[in-house]
Enzyme design. Structure first.
Site, PDB file in Angstrom:
ATOM      1  N   MET A  12       0.816  -1.213   0.000  1.00  0.00           N
ATOM      2  CA  MET A  12       0.000   0.000   0.000  1.00  0.00           C
ATOM      3  C   MET A  12       0.850   1.263   0.000  1.00  0.00           C
ATOM      4  O   MET A  12       0.534   2.247  -0.677  1.00  0.00           O
ATOM      5  CB  MET A  12      -0.923  -0.005   1.221  1.00  0.00           C
ATOM      6  CG  MET A  12      -1.952  -1.107   1.205  1.00  0.00           C
ATOM      7  SD  MET A  12      -3.207  -0.852  -0.060  1.00  0.00           S
ATOM      8  CE  MET A  12      -4.141   0.483   0.691  1.00  0.00           C
ATOM      9  N   THR A  96      -3.034   0.478  10.358  1.00  0.00           N
ATOM     10  CA  THR A  96      -4.167  -0.043  11.110  1.00  0.00           C
ATOM     11  C   THR A  96      -3.627  -0.608  12.417  1.00  0.00           C
ATOM     12  O   THR A  96      -3.106  -1.720  12.453  1.00  0.00           O
ATOM     13  CB  THR A  96      -4.905  -1.135  10.316  1.00  0.00           C
ATOM     14  OG1 THR A  96      -5.391  -0.566   9.097  1.00  0.00           O
ATOM     15  CG2 THR A  96      -6.086  -1.691  11.113  1.00  0.00           C
ATOM     16  N   LYS A 169     -11.635   2.381  11.642  1.00  0.00           N
ATOM     17  CA  LYS A 169     -11.055   1.337  10.798  1.00  0.00           C
ATOM     18  C   LYS A 169     -11.247  -0.041  11.415  1.00  0.00           C
ATOM     19  O   LYS A 169     -11.479  -1.032  10.691  1.00  0.00           O
ATOM     20  CB  LYS A 169      -9.562   1.613  10.567  1.00  0.00           C
ATOM     21  CG  LYS A 169      -8.876   0.589   9.660  1.00  0.00           C
ATOM     22  CD  LYS A 169      -9.450   0.583   8.253  1.00  0.00           C
ATOM     23  CE  LYS A 169      -8.937  -0.579   7.412  1.00  0.00           C
ATOM     24  NZ  LYS A 169      -7.477  -0.661   7.321  1.00  0.00           N
ATOM     25  N   ASN A 173     -13.120  -3.068   9.536  1.00  0.00           N
ATOM     26  CA  ASN A 173     -12.454  -4.354   9.313  1.00  0.00           C
ATOM     27  C   ASN A 173     -13.254  -5.530   9.850  1.00  0.00           C
ATOM     28  O   ASN A 173     -13.084  -6.659   9.375  1.00  0.00           O
ATOM     29  CB  ASN A 173     -11.058  -4.341   9.942  1.00  0.00           C
ATOM     30  CG  ASN A 173     -10.042  -3.652   9.061  1.00  0.00           C
ATOM     31  OD1 ASN A 173     -10.319  -3.332   7.913  1.00  0.00           O
ATOM     32  ND2 ASN A 173      -8.870  -3.411   9.591  1.00  0.00           N
ATOM     33  N   LYS A 236      -4.239 -10.145  11.215  1.00  0.00           N
ATOM     34  CA  LYS A 236      -3.821  -9.189  12.242  1.00  0.00           C
ATOM     35  C   LYS A 236      -4.956  -8.242  12.589  1.00  0.00           C
ATOM     36  O   LYS A 236      -5.231  -7.954  13.762  1.00  0.00           O
ATOM     37  CB  LYS A 236      -2.596  -8.423  11.737  1.00  0.00           C
ATOM     38  CG  LYS A 236      -2.047  -7.368  12.700  1.00  0.00           C
ATOM     39  CD  LYS A 236      -2.590  -5.972  12.420  1.00  0.00           C
ATOM     40  CE  LYS A 236      -2.159  -5.460  11.058  1.00  0.00           C
ATOM     41  NZ  LYS A 236      -2.605  -4.041  10.845  1.00  0.00           N
TER      42      LYS A 236
END
Length: 291
Positions: A12, A96, A169, A173, A236
């Site tokens: 990313m 994150t 976030k 997720n 994760k």
């Protein structure tokens, strides 16, 4: 245009830093594996030998790293950002890591250094084309500072003060894990009924998980899972969802079950593949349980 330090050039980080360069920002990059800086220096970035060197003279540092431990290291480790951050500079974390990690880092920064959390939703295609969803936790004045910097990366959502972006976030997720697990389980059920896989895929494109199906259908049909978002990172993130819920005395059984599927796929060797590689684990004989 701003002078930026960009820390972390993974799947990313590289396209994100590239877009910032293309938008006209002056970007200095650092990555633990120095060879990963070359695509950016070929585009006009400057490579630094340490995070501390990268932040020198910059308006802001952007961190895009794997987890809270990595963030701790690049900020407070040897030759980390904190050793050189000065009043008026800004730390923007786009990793994150959860709100507790963000607040912990912010509380130990040098006086006069502000922090903003701005994690993103999307994978490599969205990062490459500037279509990420960016959840920003910041005071209004700091949001005004980061908005022109981050706009080339996607759509900004100001969701609250410091830590709110990271918290948002985590919420997002929790749905990502559920959707990919539901996709795999729907295919497994269709297989048990003897339905044609292509028919099931067509039908699933008109269901509540249609976005996931459309995005990952080519992987399923080809049986190949090139990583746009590594399964290890999805695992994760789901661990973070479950851990935070448990800390608050909350049972999130769908998130926990989705996490378990990802963990099983990782053990089976899919950790470095795309997170959709959980689907073969779900649909295979390994996915059957004694009744």
């Amino acid at each position: 245009m701003a002078k930026l330090a960009f820390i972390g050039l993974g799947l990313m980080g590289t396209p994100m830093a590239t877009r910032l360069l293309e938008a006209g920002h002056d970007v200095t990059v650092w990555n633990r594996t120095a060879a990963k800086t070359k695509p950016l220096t070929d585009h006009g970035a400057t490579a630094a030998s340490t995070p501390m060197e990268a932040i020198a003279g910059a308006d802001a540092a952007i961190t895009m790293v794997t987890n809270a431990d990595a963030l701790e290291q690049v900020v407070f480790g040897e030759n980390g950002l904190a050793a050189a951050l000065a009043p008026g500079q800004l730390l923007i974390d786009m990793s994150t890591v959860g709100p507790d990690a963000v607040r912990s880092v912010a509380s130990r920064l040098p006086a006069g250094v502000a922090m903003v959390d701005a994690p993103v939703r999307g994978s490599v295609p969205q990062a490459t084309t500037g279509r990420l969803a960016i959840y920003v936790g910041a005071d209004p004045s700091e949001f005004q500072r980061v908005e022109p910097i981050l706009t080339p990366l996607g759509t900004l959502h100001h969701v609250g003060g410091l830590g709110a972006g990271a918290a948002t976030k985590v919420v997002v997720n929790s749905t990502l894990g559920a959707a990919i697990a539901a996709f795999g389980e729907a295919l497994a059920l269709g297989d048990d009924f003897g339905l044609e896989r292509s028919v099931v895929l067509d039908v699933l494109c008109d269901t509540p998980i249609a976005g996931t199906v459309v995005a990952k259908r080519a992987n399923v049909e080809s049986g190949t899972y090139p990583a746009n978002f590594k399964l290890s990172l999805a695992l994760k993130d789901l661990n973070l969802v479950v851990e935070i819920a448990e800390q608050n005395g909350r049972r999130l059984e769908v998130a926990a079950a989705s996490r378990d599927w990802l963990e099983e796929a990782a053990v089976a060797g899919a950790a470095d593949l795309d997170y959709s590689a959980v689907i073969p684990t779900i649909t295979s004989d390994a996915g059957r349980r004694p009744v």
